[in-house]
Scaffold this active site. Structure first.
Site, mmCIF file in Angstrom:
data_model
loop_
_atom_site.group_PDB
_atom_site.id
_atom_site.type_symbol
_atom_site.label_atom_id
_atom_site.label_comp_id
_atom_site.label_asym_id
_atom_site.label_seq_id
_atom_site.Cartn_x
_atom_site.Cartn_y
_atom_site.Cartn_z
ATOM 1 N N GLY A 115 26.891 30.573 55.046
ATOM 2 C CA GLY A 115 28.143 29.970 54.167
ATOM 3 C C GLY A 115 28.931 31.165 54.208
ATOM 4 O O GLY A 115 29.908 31.183 53.593
ATOM 5 N N GLY A 469 45.930 59.457 81.831
ATOM 6 C CA GLY A 469 45.172 60.655 81.396
ATOM 7 C C GLY A 469 45.611 60.955 79.929
ATOM 8 O O GLY A 469 46.519 60.385 79.256
ATOM 9 N N SER A 543 48.338 55.604 78.355
ATOM 10 C CA SER A 543 47.723 54.202 78.604
ATOM 11 C C SER A 543 46.087 54.180 78.458
ATOM 12 O O SER A 543 45.563 54.105 79.528
ATOM 13 C CB SER A 543 48.111 53.652 79.927
ATOM 14 O OG SER A 543 48.036 54.530 81.188
#
Lengths: 645, 304
Positions: A115, A469, A543
């Site tokens: 719960g 990189g 990235s």
């Protein structure tokens, strides 16, 4: 009793019994409430009173009660239910457990769910397959924040039958007034939810009052005991009234003469001769045969696992949805849905996940979080990401259209899960609200001048050279040399550089995980347009996340995405530190700096990995060699620069 | 009492759910296998698989992990069943265990089970590169099973992590695994022992004769009736071999499986006996009795 008599009654009894079993149905319910409300004790009580606890389990229970028990000398019924060792030691229920008991009328499957707020996902899991919810409250404390939360989640997951179990009534002297007060408060609160039945019962799970037997201590209560109610409650079969839906699981093709489609009828009915439509392609046929577990039959209904054969040979495969042509499902690639997040890693809009709906799995992204829903107050709040156990209303985009119904109308075709593409974990559960835009209305503008035509004109094969990189690894330097050389060879190129794009297109984005994902998504889309224009596009972005690089790869055609991992160790990058960023990050002046306090997920299988050579000219030559190898520089009809001389 | 018009009965609902699970595994995995342990649960699972793909055959083989200590009747029944249904049957025994002569009498039940069952199973799964394995386990059997998913994820070393299980909602099973990882699929998760017997009765599914009462030679050892199934069973001083009307509620390695005294020699009589039973079936298995958490421990190590 004589042997003959015994034998006779045995045969008789079993025959009767088996006949009765054929008439017995099944009710699946979940219990929710925190462990302090006595939830595990209540289930233990049901199992104990319906004689489902065998003697050897009882012996083990007595042993365990002495070791972990919390109720002194009595048998702690909760221990029977809290299965895992860690739970027994901590005295809490941390996962969904399934329990089974039966009476003469029904078989019951109980999902016992924790719960606490941090287990919202577990409660949602238990609720997804339940027909009814038993919400426990402690009579001393009355309605709590968690009671509201449980009612909300039950309602969100489509449960239409609720029992309010007002437990520990013995601790408030079996007070009718107290019970009525809690009941009235709950009824008022729950009137906003769409529950068909709501039964409040005062009980003491510990002592068994009103659980399976009527309590003598509460003569004022005229309602049923919990078990009486569970045995009698009629849970309407909404899926039976809904239009016919059949997600194809498996194509059954034992030989050339038989082509069947196996699956479970998600809703409605189907009979031999009925017309059906394949949602999406909208091809129609008629049902020729229905093969059920009982053999060939004339008709099937929601819940039946069958194999259908059709009168016409049409191309149908796993993931297709067969439907009633008079009441077709939505087919769309954009939809709005409630989403429950189930992973420690936050949901990032724009990131690509796998979405499984029915038997179909497609790539999907959450395009926008419209609002989050506070599970305790139901307030709508804004948010860019979604954390574990949070619920939001979102827009999603799928890579190809899917066929579905709103969850409210169909709990099978309206439900989906999201799977993380990297870890394969189930990270989200969704309930479709509506289709945002019908895919059938979307027509891509067909252009006569297309990518191939433009590429031919330019005399090159468009590709994206994706340099990834750490900051300072030399990505931009290498990319710049590569571009120069390509340019000298007469290639048409364009470079998207992290810093430059962030000054313009992406200047509204920061460096949080969510913004990084969006940053890459936009750059990916721009790179895709450039590719469409026939250009060789060089992208130089840190990235850091695998998932986003994969997202861009998926946007492009096969072979168009060339991932180049500039693998320079962080110590070397730090030493170079061309923009002084590492020094700032170390001083805490920049937050979320990749490699410092934000992760970099290295590519596992890049098309090219450039180790720290120290010489960017050498590195650039490796890139050109790769393009040569891949035949990307050979098919041009251009006149090389040298020929002019 | 009759059901409202065309409401699915309990057994039909369970049957349909199991068939759905079996088809889902066949459709989503590259190389699934069905663990066939010859017992009643395996028998029901196999029966459901035959129905799931009819008129095709199930698109996966059966695998039996043979400890070499199974009842002889079980092996006979196993081979007959595979032949009758026309299915491929793979049998694997742990070669190292065999070489070292590991057995329950010489090495104790715990080591025997670990080497000849758990390790052997892992070897077989690795050998054939199975990415999914069906098992006949039910959630009502034991407490740690009650929390197990229908699609139970196993890491590359076949371990189960009960605290880190994938959420499993609706009937949307997540079948994604990386190389080396696998899924144990449990189509009978929601069946109880009684459901199993009722279904066997309704469907008339063939069962190993050992489930039916007959006169068999047994010794009383540590309070359990152990059947003398072959000459490897040594009779200890003070023990006597008696012929008794017995049957088994569960089948495994004969030295580890206790019989019950019974006259139930028909399916009807077995069901009747079940209805008045006061001890759960796992009590017949020595391996569960050491500690109440022992099953959870074994499952973490890769046991089914």
């Amino acid at each position: 009793m004589s042997v003959a008599e015994d034998f006779y009654s045995a045969e008789e009894a079993v025959a009767d019994y088996v006949a009765a079993q054929e008439q017995k149905d099944q009710l699946r319910f979940l219990t929710c409430g925190s462990v302090d409300d006595g939830k595990s004790t209540l289930i233990g009580r049901l199992l104990y009173d319906t004689k489902l606890i065998f003697e050897d389990q009882l012996a083990a229970l007595e042993k365990d009660s002495r070791r972990h028990g919390t109720v002194g000398e009595d048998i702690d019924l909760a221990l029977l239910v809290d299965g895992l060792e860690a739970e027994r030691e901590q005295g809490i229920t941390i996962d969904v457990a399934y329990r089974f008991f039966a009476t003469d009328k029904r078989k019951f499957i109980v999902a016992d769910t924790p719960g606490h707020e941090q287990y919202t996902r577990n409660m949602a899991t238990g609720a997804s397959t339940a027909d009814l919810a038993v919400l426990l409250v402690d009579a001393r404390h009355g309605l709590m924040v968690q009671t509201r939360r449980h009612a909300f989640i039950a309602s969100l997951l489509g449960i239409r039958h609720v029992v309010l179990a007002v437990n520990k009534i013995d601790l408030v002297n079996f007070s009718e007034e107290r019970f009525n007060q809690i009941k009235a408060e709950f009824e008022q609160f729950a009137s906003g939810f769409d529950f068909e039945t709501l039964q409040a019962i005062p009980m003491s799970a510990r002592y068994g009052d009103n659980v399976t037997g009527k309590s003598e201590k509460m003569p004022w209560f005229a309602g049923p005991t919990l078990l009486e109610h569970l045995e009698a409650v009629q849970v309407g079969e909404h899926e039976l009234e809904a239009p016919f839906r059949f997600p194809v699981q498996w194509v059954n093709r034992p030989n050339l003469d038989f082509r069947g489609y196996s699956g479970t009828v998600a809703s409605g009915r189907v009979k031999v001769g009925d017309e059906i439509v394949v949602a999406g392609p909208a091809k129609t046929s008629r049902v020729e045969k229905i093969i059920s577990p009982l053999g060939e039959v004339e008709a099937a209904r929601a819940g039946d696992a069958v194999t259908l054969t059709l009168e016409d040979e049409i191309d149908i495969s796993r993931g297709d949805l067969l439907a009633d042509p008079a009441a077709r499902p939505d087919v769309a690639d954009q939809l709005a849905a409630h989403l429950i997040w189930m992973s420690d890693d936050a949901l990032l809009p724009g990131r690509s996940y796998l979405l499984k709906n029915g038997t179909k799995t497609v790539n999907a992204t959450v395009s926008e979080i419209k609002h989050k829903i506070n599970v305790n107050t139901f307030e709508h709040t804004a948010g860019k990401t979604l954390d574990l156990n949070e619920i939001a209303f979102c827009n999603l985009t799928t890579a190809s259209p899917i066929a579905f119904d709103p969850y409210e109308a169909n709990r099978t075709t309206g439900a989906f899960i999201l799977i993380d593409r990297m870890t394969n974990a189930t990270v989200g559960a969704g309930m479709v609200w509506f289709a945002l835009r019908r895919a059938t209305n979307i027509h891509w503008q067909a252009l006569d001048v297309n990518k191939a035509a433009r590429a031919e004109k330019l005399g090159q094969k468009p590709v994206v050279l994706w340099f990834t990189g750490l900051s300072g690894s030399g990505k931009s330097t290498i990319a710049s040399i590569v571009e120069k050389k390509l340019h000298l060879e007469g290639r048409h190129t364009y470079t998207l550089d992290g810093d430059n794009v962030r000054h313009g297109l992406n200047k509204d984005l920061g460096f949080s995980d969510a913004d990084r994902v969006e940053n890459i998504r936009r750059v990916g889309e721009v790179a895709k347009l450039m590719t469409d224009a026939g250009l060789i596009t060089l992208v130089s972005f840190i990235s850091p996340f695998k998932a986003e690089r994969q997202l861009v790869r998926d946007m492009l055609d096969d072979g168009e995405f060339i991932e180049i991992f500039v693998d320079t160790p962080i110590d070397e990058c730090r030493k170079r530190d061309p923009k002084g960023l590492y020094a700032k990050a170390d001083r805490g002046e920049i937050k979320n700096f990749t490699g410092i306090d934000s992760p970099y997920e290295a590519p596992e299988n890049p098309e090219l990995r450039i180790e720290n050579t120290g010489d960017p000219e050498v590195a650039a030559q490796k890139v050109l060699d790769l393009l040569e190898q891949k035949g990307l520089l050979t098919n041009s009809n251009f006149v090389s620069h040298g020929d002019y001389i | 009492m009759t059901l409202p018009e065309d409401r699915l009965s309990n057994l039909r609902r369970l049957e349909a759910e199991s068939i759905h699970i079996i088809r889902e595994v066949a459709a989503e995995f590259r190389n699934p296998v069905m663990l066939y342990s010859i017992g009643k649960d395996s028998g029901v699972m196999l029966h459901l698989a035959m129905k799931a793909f009819y008129p095709s055959k199930p698109p996966f083989p059966l695998l039996h992990v043979d400890t070499t200590w199974k009842f002889r009747d079980m092996i006979t029944f196993r081979d007959e069943t595979a032949k009758r249904l026309g299915l491929e049957l793979l049998v694997h025994t742990n070669p190292e265990g065999l070489e070292k002569g590991i057995g329950p009498f010489s090495h104790g039940s715990s080591l025997h089970t670990h080497v000849m069952k758990t390790e052997a199973l892992k070897q077989a799964l690795d050998k054939y590169g199975f990415d999914a394995a069906f098992g006949g386990a039910r959630r009502d059997e034991e407490k740690s099973r009650a929390k197990e998913r229908v699609f139970s994820f196993r890491n590359a070393s076949h371990g189960w992590d009960p605290k880190n299980q994938r959420p499993e909602l609706w009937n949307l099973y997540n079948a994604r695994v990386s190389k080396g990882e696998s899924i144990r699929a449990f189509p009978l998760s929601n069946w109880t022992e009684l459901d199993i017997w009722q279904y066997i009765l309704t469907e008339n599914i063939p069962m190993v004769p050992l489930y039916f009462a007959a006169k068999r030679p047994v010794v009383n050892r540590d309070g359990m009736l152990i059947m003398v199934d072959d000459e490897r069973m040594e009779i200890k001083p003070g023990e006597t071999v008696e012929e008794k009307m017995i049957r088994f509620r569960t089948l495994g390695c004969y030295p580890l499986t206790g019989a019950i005294e019974s006259n139930a020699d028909t399916l009807e009589a077995i069901v009747r006996e079940m209805l008045i039973a006061r001890t759960s079936e796992r009590q017949g298995r020595l391996i569960d009795q050491d500690e109440s958490a022992s099953m959870e421990k074994k499952k973490r190590e890769g046991y089914f």
